[in-house]
Design an enzyme around this catalytic site. Structure first.
Site, PDB file in Angstrom:
ATOM      1  N   LYS A 161      -7.848  63.776  79.392  1.00 11.30           N
ATOM      2  CA  LYS A 161      -8.508  62.916  78.394  1.00 11.30           C
ATOM      3  C   LYS A 161      -9.984  63.298  78.241  1.00 11.30           C
ATOM      4  O   LYS A 161     -10.544  63.195  77.148  1.00 11.30           O
ATOM      5  CB  LYS A 161      -8.347  61.438  78.777  1.00 11.30           C
ATOM      6  CG  LYS A 161      -6.909  60.927  78.675  1.00 11.30           C
ATOM      7  CD  LYS A 161      -6.350  60.959  77.245  1.00 11.30           C
ATOM      8  CE  LYS A 161      -5.022  60.213  77.138  1.00 11.30           C
ATOM      9  NZ  LYS A 161      -4.430  60.226  75.793  1.00 11.30           N
ATOM     10  N   TYR A 209      -4.347  63.294  84.314  1.00 14.12           N
ATOM     11  CA  TYR A 209      -4.545  62.451  83.124  1.00 14.12           C
ATOM     12  C   TYR A 209      -6.033  62.326  82.789  1.00 14.12           C
ATOM     13  O   TYR A 209      -6.440  62.527  81.646  1.00 14.12           O
ATOM     14  CB  TYR A 209      -3.932  61.072  83.390  1.00 14.12           C
ATOM     15  CG  TYR A 209      -4.017  60.111  82.238  1.00 14.12           C
ATOM     16  CD1 TYR A 209      -3.089  60.159  81.202  1.00 14.12           C
ATOM     17  CD2 TYR A 209      -5.009  59.133  82.185  1.00 14.12           C
ATOM     18  CE1 TYR A 209      -3.149  59.255  80.144  1.00 14.12           C
ATOM     19  CE2 TYR A 209      -5.072  58.234  81.139  1.00 14.12           C
ATOM     20  CZ  TYR A 209      -4.144  58.294  80.115  1.00 14.12           C
ATOM     21  OH  TYR A 209      -4.204  57.402  79.065  1.00 14.12           O
TER      22      TYR A 209
END
Ligand SMILES: NC(=O)c1ccc[n+]([C@@H]2O[C@H](COP(=O)([O-])OP(=O)(O)OC[C@H]3O[C@@H](n4cnc5c(N)ncnc54)[C@H](OP(=O)(O)O)[C@@H]3O)[C@@H](O)[C@H]2O)c1
Length: 243
Positions: free
Chosen positions: A169, A165
């Site tokens: 990002k 994650y």
């Protein structure tokens, strides 16, 4: 700059969480909210909202990892509305979450998380770029890439979880910056926006912010965007985060 929240808006992942709350808050003020989600048949809360705002909310099936679906959505928006004022790339996945450590991260999780969180928003922005440029004809239009403070490389200290994650990002942040440079001359302002830690399926019940407070802040920031904000990494309260 004209207020993009009053124009034609497309939101991804709008069946729950932050995306659903965006539809709720924009339904009464926007010209049109194109509320997209993977499985409209199961999106009861979204349909309830759409039924209460038949003049403004248009529900559209869109899995952001499907390039054909993206190009179909683009054609639909072009035919029906001719322009787009605000694209909110909100859909996201948490990868392996807390189990996603250096010892346990795997190829499949990494690739899927990159696909949904970084590649898909970029392909969405490229697909809708000409419609966003058309939307900028009466002022500016905007792209809001919903990123996370967890994607800040500067703020990443020590070992950690959520590895897929965080990396996805960080990639989205870079792509946001590149999109900003690509589109700013045509009046399209692209920003990366951290929504805060929000009480959703992803954020969990201990999160600090309600979806209402997060989205209200995000939309206030969007209303105040100027061309100078292109390529910035902002939070829901308008403050700036380090890359
Ligand atoms: N909540 C937080 O604290 C927090 C903090 C920082 C950043 N964010 C970011 O905020 C955004 C929204 O998160 P949330 O908290 O609202 O999470 P959520 O409640 O888990 O919702 C995620 C949304 O993304 C959709 N989605 C996932 N994969 C998709 C795909 N392939 N195509 C289309 N839609 C897809 C989901 O649809 P389905 O129902 O079909 O799965 C759902 O609508 C995400 O980008 C997230 O990374 C959240």
């Amino acid at each position: 700059m004209a207020d993009p929240t009053k124009g034609v808006i497309l939101i991804t992942g709008s069946n729950r969480g932050i995306g659903l709350e965006m539809v709720r808050q924009l339904a009464s003020s926007a010209a049109t909210v194109i509320a997209t989600c993977r499985r409209p048949d199961e999106a009861d809360d979204l349909h309830e909202l759409a039924d209460a705002h038949t003049d403004t909310v248009d529900v559209l099936q869109l899995d952001v990892t499907d390039p054909d679906a993206i190009s179909g959505a683009r054609s639909m928006v072009e035919e029906r509305y001719g322009a787009l004022n605000l694209l909110i790339n909100n859909a996201g996945v948490n990868g392996g979450g807390t189990a996603d450590t250096f010892d346990h991260v795997d190829m499949e999780t990494l690739m899927h998380t990159f696909q949904v969180n970084a590649a898909a928003p970029h392909i969405m922005t490229r697909a809708f770029a000409s419609l966003l440029k058309a939307g900028a004809a009466d002022g500016n239009s905007a792209v809001v890439n919903i990123t996370s403070q967890l994607g800040s490389i500067t703020n990443t200290k020590g070992r950690g979880t959520w590895q897929s994650y965080k990396a996805s990002k960080a990639a989205l942040n870079m792509l946001s910056r590149l999109e900003a440079h690509e589109l700013r001359a045509d009046g399209v302002v692209v920003v990366a926006m951290h929504p805060g830690w929000v009480q959703t399926d992803m954020g969990g019940s201990n999160a600090r912010l309600t979806p209402e407070a997060s989205v209200s802040g995000i939309l206030d920031v969007v209303r105040s965007l100027s061309p100078d904000d292109a390529g910035r990494f902002l939070t829901h309260d308008g403050s700036e985060l380090p890359w």
